[in-house]
Design an enzyme around this catalytic site. Structure first.
Site, PDB file in Angstrom:
ATOM      1  N   TYR A 142       3.551 -54.868-127.334  1.00 36.28           N
ATOM      2  CA  TYR A 142       2.645 -54.129-126.484  1.00 36.28           C
ATOM      3  C   TYR A 142       2.168 -52.983-126.790  1.00 36.28           C
ATOM      4  O   TYR A 142       0.855 -53.301-126.557  1.00 36.28           O
ATOM      5  CB  TYR A 142       4.555 -53.426-125.509  1.00 36.28           C
ATOM      6  CG  TYR A 142       3.610 -52.568-124.730  1.00 36.28           C
ATOM      7  CD1 TYR A 142       3.343 -53.424-123.004  1.00 36.28           C
ATOM      8  CD2 TYR A 142       3.543 -51.178-124.746  1.00 36.28           C
ATOM      9  CE1 TYR A 142       2.692 -52.773-122.332  1.00 36.28           C
ATOM     10  CE2 TYR A 142       3.206 -49.859-123.136  1.00 36.28           C
ATOM     11  CZ  TYR A 142       2.809 -50.641-122.520  1.00 36.28           C
ATOM     12  OH  TYR A 142       2.786 -50.079-121.287  1.00 36.28           O
ATOM     13  N   ILE A 172       5.190 -43.395-116.129  1.00 38.57           N
ATOM     14  CA  ILE A 172       4.257 -42.680-114.721  1.00 38.57           C
ATOM     15  C   ILE A 172       5.977 -42.858-114.069  1.00 38.57           C
ATOM     16  O   ILE A 172       6.863 -43.920-114.418  1.00 38.57           O
ATOM     17  CB  ILE A 172       3.460 -43.523-114.536  1.00 38.57           C
ATOM     18  CG1 ILE A 172       2.571 -43.623-114.754  1.00 38.57           C
ATOM     19  CG2 ILE A 172       3.545 -43.565-113.278  1.00 38.57           C
ATOM     20  CD1 ILE A 172       1.868 -44.231-115.147  1.00 38.57           C
TER      21      ILE A 172
HETATM   22  C1  AKB Z   1       6.745 -48.392-121.232  1.00 43.31           C
HETATM   23  O1  AKB Z   1       7.779 -47.714-121.418  1.00 43.31           O
HETATM   24  O2  AKB Z   1       6.342 -49.331-121.699  1.00 43.31           O
HETATM   25  C2  AKB Z   1       5.545 -48.097-120.032  1.00 43.31           C
HETATM   26  C3  AKB Z   1       4.016 -47.285-121.226  1.00 43.31           C
HETATM   27  C4  AKB Z   1       4.640 -45.851-121.942  1.00 43.31           C
HETATM   28  O3  AKB Z   1       3.164 -48.288-121.153  1.00 43.31           O
HETATM   29  N1  AKB Z   1       6.100 -46.745-119.027  1.00 43.31           N
END
Ligand code: AKB
Length: 321
Positions: A142, A172
């Site tokens: 990610y 968020i």
């Molecule tokens: C996640 O936890 O993957 C998301 C972020 C902080 O990008 N909420």
């Protein structure tokens, strides 16, 4: 921004960003798009809606042309913990949607916003007061997608003049659509646990600080940054922004102040723990404050009042699953 397309509109951010934009820019000027309308019937019923698989570039172009779009919000993403279950798929979706969005923004002269995240940082970044410009070597797929997105956004700006802007969102917290597959999701789920069962099992260990933000501040950030005077922007992709930083005991205590019978126990998820440990404890967002007047309005106390009130009302009306 006159005609806005929100891609991935059925997710946690999109489902509130679309109505927020509609209030500012007019219902007919905000087009919501998602892979199907199952997750976004409320959007499809209240304004223009298009079915779109963001990996289908021809269909994406058709929608941009049909609605004469001049600003794209690309919110398509598999989040951090889910991404670790199938990294190849996460890359395919996150980068596939991003590349189509950037290319279409270039070809059809649209401004583009793609959120980055605290996930763009990694263990070799300074984790306290994390600077705007610093080492970024994330440990998750990610995060790798987010850093790639930031670099591509700046590349499209410098190389092709595409008006690409972005923020590094913290976790968020919201009460319309649940997040799914993220590491910071616990800070949303805890409020639902408090209202529905008066208890919560936390997957993140006590003492793990992470940046967080209440949704109304996140929505304002999107508008403020995209409406900012471009001549004032020294950075573009992406700005650190944060509103608060806390660890699980602090959010549990904030709830307990208002609901003394609330209890929290821990069942730590090792994948989420490793991810959370690699992310900032708190970021320095002074560049966003200086370049486009970023200033959050909500803190842990005011947010907790609001979350418990709204989720409590939904629960009383039988609207929670
Ligand atoms: C996640 O936890 O993957 C998301 C972020 C902080 O990008 N909420």
């Amino acid at each position: 921004m006159k005609k806005i397309l929100v891609v991935g509109a059925g997710g946690q951010i999109g489902s509130e960003l679309v109505p927020h934009f509609q209030k500012i820019y007019g219902v007919e000027n905000v087009v919501a798009a998602d892979i199907n309308c199952n997750s976004c019937t409320h959007l499809a019923e209240n304004g223009p809606f298009e079915e779109l698989d963001a990996l289908n570039k021809d269909r994406y172009i058709e929608i941009v042309k049909k609605h004469k779009i001049d600003a794209i919000f690309n919110l398509v993403a598999l989040l951090s913990a889910k991404g670790e279950k199938n990294p190849q798929f996460a890359w395919q979706i996150n980068i596939g949607a991003l590349m189509n969005s950037l290319e279409i923004a270039r070809e059809y002269k649209c401004a583009i916003f793609t959120p980055s995240s605290i996930g763009a940082f990694g263990t070799s970044s300074p984790l306290d007061n994390t600077p705007q410009d610093t080492v970024m070597r994330p440990n998750t797929i990610y995060g790798i997608c987010k850093v790639t997105g930031e670099l591509l956004g700046d590349y499209y700006f410098h190389r092709y003049g595409v008006d690409a802007r972005s923020v590094r969102f913290p976790g968020i917290i919201s009460n319309v659509t649940l997040p799914g597959g993220g590491t910071t999701d616990y800070a949303v789920e805890i409020y639902y646990g408090a209202i529905q069962q008066k208890k919560f099992v936390c997957p993140i260990p006590a003492g793990t600080y992470l940046d967080m933000m209440y949704m109304p501040d996140a929505l304002n950030a999107c508008v403020q940054l995209m409406e900012a005077d471009p001549s004032k922007l020294k950075h573009r992709n992406s700005f650190n922004i944060t509103a608060m930083s806390f660890e699980p005991e602090q959010i549990a205590n904030a709830i307990r102040k208002r609901m003394p019978d609330f209890t929290m126990t821990y069942d730590v998820d090792p994948v989420k723990k490793a991810i959370a440990d690699s992310w900032p404890n708190y970021m320095n967002d002074s560049c966003a404050r200086e370049e486009w007047n970023w200033k959050p309005k909500w803190n842990l106390e005011t947010m907790t009042d609001d979350m418990l009130k709204i989720i409590g009302e939904k629960h009383a009306k039988g609207l929670l699953k």
